[in-house]
Design a protein around this motif. Sequence first.
Motif, PDB file in Angstrom:
ATOM      1  N   LYS A 179       0.836  -1.205   0.000  1.00 55.93           N
ATOM      2  CA  LYS A 179       0.000   0.000   0.000  1.00 55.93           C
ATOM      3  C   LYS A 179       0.869   1.252   0.000  1.00 55.93           C
ATOM      4  O   LYS A 179       1.979   1.253   0.523  1.00 55.93           O
ATOM      5  CB  LYS A 179      -0.896   0.019   1.245  1.00 55.93           C
ATOM      6  CG  LYS A 179      -1.846  -1.166   1.364  1.00 55.93           C
ATOM      7  CD  LYS A 179      -2.963  -1.109   0.348  1.00 55.93           C
ATOM      8  CE  LYS A 179      -4.034  -2.158   0.615  1.00 55.93           C
ATOM      9  NZ  LYS A 179      -5.188  -2.036  -0.286  1.00 55.93           N
ATOM     10  N   ALA A 180       0.332   2.318  -0.585  1.00 53.93           N
ATOM     11  CA  ALA A 180       0.993   3.619  -0.565  1.00 53.93           C
ATOM     12  C   ALA A 180       0.072   4.633   0.109  1.00 53.93           C
ATOM     13  O   ALA A 180      -1.131   4.657  -0.141  1.00 53.93           O
ATOM     14  CB  ALA A 180       1.329   4.074  -1.984  1.00 53.93           C
ATOM     15  N   VAL A 181       0.634   5.449   0.963  1.00 54.26           N
ATOM     16  CA  VAL A 181      -0.147   6.445   1.691  1.00 54.26           C
ATOM     17  C   VAL A 181      -0.552   7.564   0.732  1.00 54.26           C
ATOM     18  O   VAL A 181       0.299   8.175   0.067  1.00 54.26           O
ATOM     19  CB  VAL A 181       0.655   7.017   2.868  1.00 54.26           C
ATOM     20  CG1 VAL A 181      -0.132   8.128   3.564  1.00 54.26           C
ATOM     21  CG2 VAL A 181       0.996   5.913   3.857  1.00 54.26           C
ATOM     22  N   ALA A 182      -1.844   7.796   0.629  1.00 57.16           N
ATOM     23  CA  ALA A 182      -2.352   8.917  -0.178  1.00 57.16           C
ATOM     24  C   ALA A 182      -2.697  10.099   0.718  1.00 57.16           C
ATOM     25  O   ALA A 182      -2.332  11.238   0.421  1.00 57.16           O
ATOM     26  CB  ALA A 182      -3.574   8.499  -0.985  1.00 57.16           C
ATOM     27  N   ASP A 183      -3.404   9.838   1.814  1.00 53.93           N
ATOM     28  CA  ASP A 183      -3.770  10.910   2.731  1.00 53.93           C
ATOM     29  C   ASP A 183      -3.089  10.690   4.070  1.00 53.93           C
ATOM     30  O   ASP A 183      -3.167   9.622   4.652  1.00 53.93           O
ATOM     31  CB  ASP A 183      -5.286  11.015   2.899  1.00 53.93           C
ATOM     32  CG  ASP A 183      -5.961   9.691   3.233  1.00 53.93           C
ATOM     33  OD1 ASP A 183      -5.905   8.769   2.384  1.00 53.93           O
ATOM     34  OD2 ASP A 183      -6.525   9.585   4.331  1.00 53.93           O
ATOM     35  N   SER A 184      -2.398  11.703   4.549  1.00 55.85           N
ATOM     36  CA  SER A 184      -1.677  11.635   5.809  1.00 55.85           C
ATOM     37  C   SER A 184      -2.646  11.710   6.984  1.00 55.85           C
ATOM     38  O   SER A 184      -3.866  11.771   6.802  1.00 55.85           O
ATOM     39  CB  SER A 184      -0.653  12.771   5.886  1.00 55.85           C
ATOM     40  OG  SER A 184      -1.297  14.023   5.760  1.00 55.85           O
ATOM     41  N   LEU A 185      -2.105  11.730   8.173  1.00 51.05           N
ATOM     42  CA  LEU A 185      -2.936  11.705   9.377  1.00 51.05           C
ATOM     43  C   LEU A 185      -4.024  12.768   9.351  1.00 51.05           C
ATOM     44  O   LEU A 185      -5.181  12.500   9.677  1.00 51.05           O
ATOM     45  CB  LEU A 185      -2.043  11.891  10.611  1.00 51.05           C
ATOM     46  CG  LEU A 185      -2.755  11.939  11.966  1.00 51.05           C
ATOM     47  CD1 LEU A 185      -3.456  10.623  12.258  1.00 51.05           C
ATOM     48  CD2 LEU A 185      -1.756  12.278  13.073  1.00 51.05           C
ATOM     49  N   SER A 186      -3.694  13.969   8.939  1.00 50.52           N
ATOM     50  CA  SER A 186      -4.677  15.056   8.935  1.00 50.52           C
ATOM     51  C   SER A 186      -5.053  15.487   7.531  1.00 50.52           C
ATOM     52  O   SER A 186      -5.702  16.518   7.347  1.00 50.52           O
ATOM     53  CB  SER A 186      -4.113  16.267   9.708  1.00 50.52           C
ATOM     54  OG  SER A 186      -2.878  16.683   9.144  1.00 50.52           O
ATOM     55  N   GLY A 187      -4.690  14.679   6.513  1.00 47.01           N
ATOM     56  CA  GLY A 187      -4.915  15.084   5.129  1.00 47.01           C
ATOM     57  C   GLY A 187      -6.355  14.988   4.676  1.00 47.01           C
ATOM     58  O   GLY A 187      -6.884  15.873   4.008  1.00 47.01           O
ATOM     59  N   GLY A 188      -7.025  13.886   5.001  1.00 48.15           N
ATOM     60  CA  GLY A 188      -8.428  13.729   4.643  1.00 48.15           C
ATOM     61  C   GLY A 188      -8.670  13.528   3.162  1.00 48.15           C
ATOM     62  O   GLY A 188      -7.763  13.227   2.383  1.00 48.15           O
ATOM     63  N   ALA A 189      -9.930  13.689   2.762  1.00 45.46           N
ATOM     64  CA  ALA A 189     -10.357  13.368   1.404  1.00 45.46           C
ATOM     65  C   ALA A 189      -9.689  14.239   0.355  1.00 45.46           C
ATOM     66  O   ALA A 189      -9.360  13.770  -0.742  1.00 45.46           O
ATOM     67  CB  ALA A 189     -11.878  13.501   1.302  1.00 45.46           C
TER      68      ALA A 189
END
Length: 214
Positions: A179-189
């Motif tokens: 998996k690759a991170v698209a949205d960080s902890l506080s990134g959201g939609a």
Amino acid sequence: MVAVEDDALRQRFGEGRPTKDKMGVTLYQTKNCQLYAIRCGAGEIYAAAATQYLIDKYKVAAVLNYGVVGGCTDNLHPGEVCVVVKVAHYQYDLFAVDNVPAGRYLEYPDRLLPVSTAFTELASPELRRVVCASGDKFVGDAAEKLWLHNEFGADICDMESAAILLTCDRNRVPCLIIKAVADSLSGGAAEYWREKNQTAKSCLDYAVEVIDGL
């Protein structure tokens, strides 16, 4: 198998050969093997159905899932690729009837479901090994992501990994989940939509390294 981001496959392998089956599977020829690719759709039910379909219809030797996820800690940033080694199905809850914590399947020793090492050990050692919290919900709220981290030790969260792992285990077919991170902890939609295509491509690059090494 990918939930929603399938452009990276075409960019990597070309158009492929459509099988014209009912699930829209496309056949690609890699350096060493045939790759049956399916876009399953978001969520556990779609993912479980697609996994079982690939196993039954094409007798696949293994299932590879790649795609984008949310980060549940502040040290995971968009674009970082991870190998899932354990999964927490956090919405599975038998507490009221069996007095066991949420996420606990009784046939497993604890509520963190292990991914077979058959292929995780083949993935690049530079990739972080992570725990994925999986459920039928897009988690965009930072507080909820932190709860998943504190309660289950989750580094990332998604909507498919538990279904894929459980279905593969039932069929005794190994799987690899990258998996690759698209949205960080506080990134959201908003961050998810901005980052998902490029991060999916980066994720597939690492997955193909494993395929080519078989």
